[in-house]
Design an enzyme around this catalytic site. Structure first.
Site, PDB file in Angstrom:
ATOM      1  N   GLY A 335      49.137  14.070  23.335  1.00 20.19           N
ATOM      2  CA  GLY A 335      49.333  13.924  24.679  1.00 20.19           C
ATOM      3  C   GLY A 335      49.856  15.010  25.645  1.00 20.19           C
ATOM      4  O   GLY A 335      49.190  15.804  25.941  1.00 20.19           O
ATOM      5  N   GLU A 360      21.765  27.149  27.296  1.00 22.73           N
ATOM      6  CA  GLU A 360      20.161  26.633  27.367  1.00 22.73           C
ATOM      7  C   GLU A 360      19.983  25.083  27.077  1.00 22.73           C
ATOM      8  O   GLU A 360      19.907  24.566  26.778  1.00 22.73           O
ATOM      9  CB  GLU A 360      20.619  26.742  25.646  1.00 22.73           C
ATOM     10  CG  GLU A 360      21.013  28.292  25.128  1.00 22.73           C
ATOM     11  CD  GLU A 360      20.902  28.031  23.585  1.00 22.73           C
ATOM     12  OE1 GLU A 360      19.961  27.180  22.754  1.00 22.73           O
ATOM     13  OE2 GLU A 360      22.104  28.746  23.026  1.00 22.73           O
TER      14      GLU A 360
END
Length: 380
Positions: A335, A360
């Site tokens: 939260g 990549e």
């Protein structure tokens, strides 16, 4: 799948990370500074020479062990994880795989000793499309003259050398590129400003510029025109390490979420007793375990000499998306407290892990690779 040696190796790396890497994870992110003080310990542990033979000063391990190492480092610090992964898989590997004995003797001992090697494929107009490379190398007597730039290069500001590709013909219809080893400190080799990134802020990223850079013929890597093929082979292995990095970050997010859910009380009980929280934790744990099995299986395939192009793309794709989901769900569990920089690393993991879906080869490119390889297999 894992042998006793792999479990023992994990415990050794985990203890090392706890002592040497984890305490630096928050400060290097906040200060956006490269962890220079980690390089010698990493080298001493063999984590910068996992691919390098002992005769060059390396401490080689199998690919499963290497994946475990990247996983455990990234579990504590994504910035250090990508430094280790890029140095080994992208910088060291092509020299080891395609280089001459003279190149091995010149570069590998330095790499094993803690000096980093970078990798330069991406340009402003050439990322997923490596055939769009614009950096040009022109042959002159006993050397090449190179002009061009590479962007978003991991460890660019600290690497002593960079394996990078350039066009070696001015024919616009000829897409062949060639690999070279470029050395830092040589006239014509310059480093751009350090990039201000959303995540992995302890890992330096910058442009590299080559301005009439004189490169000896002896620094060409492999044969002329084979750079694209070399890059594809290099990225096959690199995707395993990025998958392992995403896996470690995901596990770090889950670790934090489980601890917080057990400690945080609302309405008179730990929030871990709430079914909604339990479902998030269960989904995270299940996806992480599936990603782990995929990565270890792909590592095993590589070690056994099997073709693993499709599997490396699959484990990189799945693990990176699992990592992103795990970070998001962990933020949900924490939260408001998870949104702030401080004792809980979830927000840092959330920022760090996104790169795993981009670097990549993006997730979109991975899907293309997977489909392409499946169709090849069908024809056979």
């Amino acid at each position: 799948m894992l042998e006793k040696k792999h479990h023992e190796y994990r415990e050794k790396i985990r203890a090392f990370v706890k002592e040497k890497i984890e305490p630096l994870a928050l400060p290097i992110d906040l200060e956006q500074r490269f962890p220079h003080e980690s390089m010698k310990p990493l080298a001493d542990m063999g984590l910068l020479s996992v691919l390098i033979p002992e005769k060059y000063g390396g401490q080689p391990v199998d690919t499963i062990s290497y994946s475990i190492a990247v996983e455990e480092i990234s579990r504590a610090c994504g910035s250090t994880g990508i430094i280790v992964a890029a140095h080994n898989s992208l910088g060291t590997f092509p020299i080891l795989q395609f280089g001459t004995e003279a190149q091995h003797e010149k570069y590998l001992p330095r790499a094993a000793g803690g000096e980093l090697i970078a990798f330069g494929l991406t340009e402003a107009d050439a990322g997923s499309d490596a055939g769009g490379t614009r950096t040009m190398a022109v042959k002159k007597d006993d050397h090449w003259i190179v002009n061009g730039s590479k962007c978003w290069i991991t460890s660019a500001t600290v690497a002593f050398a960079t394996v990078a590709v350039a066009r070696t013909t001015d024919d616009p219809d000829d897409k062949r590129i060639t690999s070279f080893i470029f050395e830092n400190g040589v006239p014509g080799y310059s480093i751009g400003k350090k990039e201000n990134k959303i995540g992995l802020r302890g890992s330096d990223t910058a442009f590299l510029h080559f301005d009439d850079l004189k490169v000896p013929h002896g620094n060409m890597l492999g044969k002329e025109g084979e750079g694209f093929k070399q890059a594809l082979i290099t990225l096959d292995g690199g995707r395993i390490s990025i998958g392992a990095m995403a896996l470690g970050l995901a596990q770090g997010a889950l670790d934090c979420a489980v601890r917080y859910a057990a400690d945080r009380h609302q309405f008179g009980k730990p929030i871990a007793h709430n079914q909604a929280i339990q479902h998030k934790l269960a989904d995270m744990a299940t996806e992480i375990e599936a990603a782990r099995l995929m990565i270890y299986d792909c590592s095993r395939r590589k070690d056994s000499g099997e073709k693993f192009t499709r599997h490396s793309a699959m484990c990189k794709l799945f693990a990176s998306e699992v990592g992103r989901r795990a970070a998001e769900w962990a933020l949900d569990v924490l939260g408001g407290v998870g949104y702030y920089t401080g004792p809980h690393p979830v927000e840092r993991i959330w920022r760090d892990v996104k790169l795993c879906e981009i670097g990549e080869g993006t997730s979109e490119i991975q899907r293309l690779v997977i489909a392409r390889e499946m169709l090849k297999e069908l024809k056979n």
